[in-house]
Design an enzyme around this catalytic site. Sequence first.
Site, PDB file in Angstrom:
ATOM      1  N   GLY A  63      23.075 -28.073   4.285  1.00 23.57           N
ATOM      2  CA  GLY A  63      23.119 -28.234   2.833  1.00 23.57           C
ATOM      3  C   GLY A  63      24.553 -28.295   2.344  1.00 23.57           C
ATOM      4  CB  SER A  64      26.580 -30.368   0.674  1.00 26.48           C
ATOM      5  OG  SER A  64      26.692 -30.751   2.024  1.00 26.48           O
ATOM      6  N   GLY A  65      27.120 -28.160  -1.474  1.00 26.53           N
ATOM      7  CA  GLY A  65      27.198 -27.796  -2.885  1.00 26.53           C
ATOM      8  C   GLY A  65      28.635 -27.814  -3.335  1.00 26.53           C
ATOM      9  CB  SER A  66      30.225 -26.836  -6.533  1.00 32.53           C
ATOM     10  OG  SER A  66      29.680 -25.532  -6.618  1.00 32.53           O
ATOM     11  CG  PHE A  67      29.370 -23.584  -1.571  1.00 33.60           C
ATOM     12  CD1 PHE A  67      29.470 -23.683  -0.197  1.00 33.60           C
ATOM     13  CD2 PHE A  67      28.140 -23.825  -2.166  1.00 33.60           C
ATOM     14  CE1 PHE A  67      28.372 -24.001   0.584  1.00 33.60           C
ATOM     15  CE2 PHE A  67      27.042 -24.143  -1.394  1.00 33.60           C
ATOM     16  CZ  PHE A  67      27.143 -24.235  -0.022  1.00 33.60           C
ATOM     17  N   GLY A  68      31.126 -26.134  -0.950  1.00 30.82           N
ATOM     18  CA  GLY A  68      31.404 -26.719   0.346  1.00 30.82           C
ATOM     19  C   GLY A  68      30.122 -27.092   1.056  1.00 30.82           C
ATOM     20  CB  VAL A  70      25.434 -24.361   4.853  1.00 30.99           C
ATOM     21  CG1 VAL A  70      24.883 -23.396   5.902  1.00 30.99           C
ATOM     22  CG2 VAL A  70      25.852 -23.594   3.609  1.00 30.99           C
ATOM     23  CE  LYS A  84      28.347 -20.391   0.547  1.00 34.34           C
ATOM     24  NZ  LYS A  84      27.672 -19.431  -0.357  1.00 34.34           N
ATOM     25  CG  ASP A 181      23.718 -20.031  -9.020  1.00 35.44           C
ATOM     26  OD1 ASP A 181      23.031 -20.520  -9.941  1.00 35.44           O
ATOM     27  OD2 ASP A 181      24.326 -20.730  -8.183  1.00 35.44           O
TER      28      ASP A 181
END
Length: 341
Positions: A63-68, A70, A84, A181
Amino acid sequence: MKYILSPIISVILAVTILLIVRRQKSINYAPESEISLHLAWKRISYSELEEATNAFGESNILGSGSFGSVYEGILSDGLNVAVKVFNLQLEQVRAIKSFATESQVLSTIRHRNLIRIIGCCSNTEFKALILEYMPNGSLEKWLYSHNYFLDMLKRLNIAIDVASALEYLHHGHTFHIVHCDLKPSNVLLDEDMVAHVSDFGIAKLFDEGESTAQTKTLATIGYMAPEYGTEGIVSTSGDVYSYGVMLLEMYTRKKPTDEMFGEEMSLKSWVSHSLDENRITEVVDTNLLGREDENFSAKEKCVSSILVVAMECLNDYPAERISMREVVARIEKIKVVFLAR
């Protein structure tokens, strides 16, 4: 003799004071992200992580998100993990703060329904947390992928698991932890379909006696409590609200940001209206509740009870929302009644 000792003593004192000052400066100005390096986790080198994740290859991305991103990986000792990796290229200060916050929170807590940290890898150019691997992915995947299905009992168990995790965060210490969150993508499922709450990158820790704080931290639209969105007020009641939204989503299979919702109607008002009109079959996931079901009446009562609990989590006024302790007790009771049908 005293004339000889006096300068020597002065030099020793000066050196001692200089060392103390330097040490104090190093403590005061040590970057927050480096705090995690002193924790008793397994230290894993970048080269081992690179080998474990096939050089952080696309086929290993979970998975991906604003943090980076996984990545799935297998360490040299054969342990399957989730890595992560924080994106330090974009918004570096925010990424480092997120790494530090998640490190601090995960080093403080331990509960069967919270994701467990195994180790870390941190230097000036790379920061990653090594977490236990959840083979069944996220709750979001199970809700919206056509190849997956959660029956009534599985949804009840997941609801209880997540509520238990939040109860622990809110009431399990002398201090409170607010997740900030909560949403289906941050609920991960292990091989036995036990739910684990993850992603503490914007969590807040309150000292004993504290209950609220104001922050500019951005939560996810659709899940944040009204007071969070308008005033930036963070409290355990905000997590309760997010849990209520997630509970509605679990049983309606509708996201709070679904295109059917807008200024005139929200997921909350849509479900509330159906409860008032005693027409919950119109809003519940059709895969979960159909009139042709053998146990339709028992399932309908179960879902109706769950939705009532969700609505009590969604009160506009934080002080009037129920606590996670009460949520756990209520849903466990609903489960007992359902199993006794």
